[in-house]
Design a protein around this motif. Structure first.
Motif, PDB file in Angstrom:
ATOM      1  N   ARG A 102      -2.814 -21.588 -35.698  1.00  0.00           N
ATOM      2  CA  ARG A 102      -2.017 -22.808 -36.751  1.00  0.00           C
ATOM      3  C   ARG A 102      -0.816 -23.225 -35.672  1.00  0.00           C
ATOM      4  NH1 ARG A 102      -2.277 -21.819 -42.157  1.00  0.00           N
ATOM      5  NH2 ARG A 102      -2.423 -24.249 -42.303  1.00  0.00           N
ATOM      6  N   SER A 103      -0.615 -23.039 -34.546  1.00  0.00           N
ATOM      7  CA  SER A 103       0.942 -23.754 -33.747  1.00  0.00           C
ATOM      8  C   SER A 103       0.597 -25.017 -33.139  1.00  0.00           C
ATOM      9  CB  SER A 103       1.686 -22.487 -32.826  1.00  0.00           C
ATOM     10  OG  SER A 103       0.145 -22.471 -31.751  1.00  0.00           O
ATOM     11  N   THR A 104      -0.605 -25.307 -33.273  1.00  0.00           N
ATOM     12  CA  THR A 104      -0.288 -26.947 -32.534  1.00  0.00           C
ATOM     13  C   THR A 104      -1.670 -27.797 -33.540  1.00  0.00           C
ATOM     14  OG1 THR A 104       0.226 -25.958 -30.086  1.00  0.00           O
ATOM     15  CG2 THR A 104      -1.535 -27.875 -30.426  1.00  0.00           C
ATOM     16  N   VAL A 105      -1.382 -28.674 -33.927  1.00  0.00           N
ATOM     17  CA  VAL A 105      -2.593 -29.788 -34.623  1.00  0.00           C
ATOM     18  C   VAL A 105      -3.163 -30.747 -33.821  1.00  0.00           C
ATOM     19  CG1 VAL A 105      -2.912 -31.004 -36.808  1.00  0.00           C
ATOM     20  CG2 VAL A 105      -1.891 -28.422 -36.520  1.00  0.00           C
ATOM     21  N   TYR A 106      -4.384 -30.824 -33.473  1.00  0.00           N
ATOM     22  CA  TYR A 106      -4.452 -31.778 -32.960  1.00  0.00           C
ATOM     23  C   TYR A 106      -5.450 -32.620 -34.066  1.00  0.00           C
ATOM     24  CZ  TYR A 106      -4.377 -28.345 -29.462  1.00  0.00           C
ATOM     25  OH  TYR A 106      -4.293 -27.281 -28.459  1.00  0.00           O
ATOM     26  N   LEU A 107      -5.166 -33.856 -32.852  1.00  0.00           N
ATOM     27  CA  LEU A 107      -5.660 -35.688 -33.481  1.00  0.00           C
ATOM     28  C   LEU A 107      -6.545 -36.210 -32.680  1.00  0.00           C
ATOM     29  CD1 LEU A 107      -6.382 -36.777 -36.524  1.00  0.00           C
ATOM     30  CD2 LEU A 107      -4.154 -38.221 -36.137  1.00  0.00           C
ATOM     31  N   GLN A 108      -8.122 -35.889 -32.816  1.00  0.00           N
ATOM     32  CA  GLN A 108      -8.934 -36.732 -31.658  1.00  0.00           C
ATOM     33  C   GLN A 108      -8.877 -38.260 -32.659  1.00  0.00           C
ATOM     34  OE1 GLN A 108      -9.959 -35.747 -28.503  1.00  0.00           O
ATOM     35  NE2 GLN A 108      -9.830 -37.719 -28.937  1.00  0.00           N
ATOM     36  N   MET A 109      -8.953 -38.925 -31.447  1.00  0.00           N
ATOM     37  CA  MET A 109      -8.873 -40.506 -31.903  1.00  0.00           C
ATOM     38  C   MET A 109      -9.834 -41.589 -30.805  1.00  0.00           C
ATOM     39  SD  MET A 109      -4.981 -41.267 -33.695  1.00  0.00           S
ATOM     40  CE  MET A 109      -4.310 -41.922 -32.173  1.00  0.00           C
ATOM     41  N   ASN A 110     -10.933 -41.647 -31.904  1.00  0.00           N
ATOM     42  CA  ASN A 110     -11.862 -42.369 -30.793  1.00  0.00           C
ATOM     43  C   ASN A 110     -12.334 -43.819 -31.346  1.00  0.00           C
ATOM     44  OD1 ASN A 110     -11.840 -39.937 -29.480  1.00  0.00           O
ATOM     45  ND2 ASN A 110     -14.031 -39.491 -31.060  1.00  0.00           N
ATOM     46  N   SER A 111     -12.766 -45.191 -30.387  1.00  0.00           N
ATOM     47  CA  SER A 111     -12.646 -46.008 -31.311  1.00  0.00           C
ATOM     48  C   SER A 111     -11.493 -46.557 -31.472  1.00  0.00           C
ATOM     49  CB  SER A 111     -13.699 -46.442 -32.467  1.00  0.00           C
ATOM     50  OG  SER A 111     -15.336 -45.323 -31.621  1.00  0.00           O
ATOM     51  N   LEU A 112     -10.769 -46.271 -30.993  1.00  0.00           N
ATOM     52  CA  LEU A 112      -9.683 -47.012 -31.388  1.00  0.00           C
ATOM     53  C   LEU A 112      -8.961 -48.316 -31.668  1.00  0.00           C
ATOM     54  CD1 LEU A 112      -7.208 -44.749 -29.888  1.00  0.00           C
ATOM     55  CD2 LEU A 112      -7.146 -45.146 -32.183  1.00  0.00           C
ATOM     56  N   LYS A 113      -8.926 -48.898 -33.114  1.00  0.00           N
ATOM     57  CA  LYS A 113      -8.457 -50.684 -33.393  1.00  0.00           C
ATOM     58  C   LYS A 113      -6.993 -50.944 -33.291  1.00  0.00           C
ATOM     59  CE  LYS A 113     -11.965 -49.588 -36.519  1.00  0.00           C
ATOM     60  NZ  LYS A 113     -12.313 -49.871 -37.601  1.00  0.00           N
TER      61      LYS A 113
END
Length: 117
Positions: A75-86
């Motif tokens: 839990r030391s790193t949190v990710y946000l994968q963002m696809n189909s960006l607008k």
């Protein structure tokens, strides 16, 4: 004390993808959840997604299945994968850690995401 550092922002064309990272150091000394928020120029900061110690997740309605929040085993790193960006996803993206009890909060400095249409 907790120190949060975001990375992974950049400029992409519409339809592209980015993976943001939030690296945490220090100890919250509480049960906490980690969330992503964003702020576009001239707009208020808004919630994007959060994740707790059980890996339960919540997303803002505008995500519409395009983003995925996750965390590593420590839990030391949190990710946000963002696809189909607008283009409307263009904003400064911030990481936040909040104690579940007491609501003590820490913010990172943010990472810029720019999506060109």
């Amino acid at each position: 004390q907790v120190h949060l550092v975001e990375s992974g922002g950049g400029s992409v064309p519409a339809g592209g993808s980015l993976r943001l990272s939030c690296a945490a150091s220090g100890s919250a000394s509480c049960r906490y959840r980690t969330s992503w928020h964003r702020q576009a120029p001239g707009k208020e900061r808004e919630f994007v997604a959060n994740i707790n110690s059980k890996n339960d997740t919540d997303y803002a309605d505008f995500v519409e299945g395009r983003f995925t929040i996750s965390q590593d085993n420590t839990r030391s790193t949190v990710y946000l994968q963002m696809n189909s960006l607008k283009a409307e996803d263009t904003a400064m993206y911030y990481c936040k850690r909040t104690c579940v009890i007491g609501l003590r909060t820490w913010w990172g400095q943010g990472t810029q995401v720019t999506v060109s249409s």
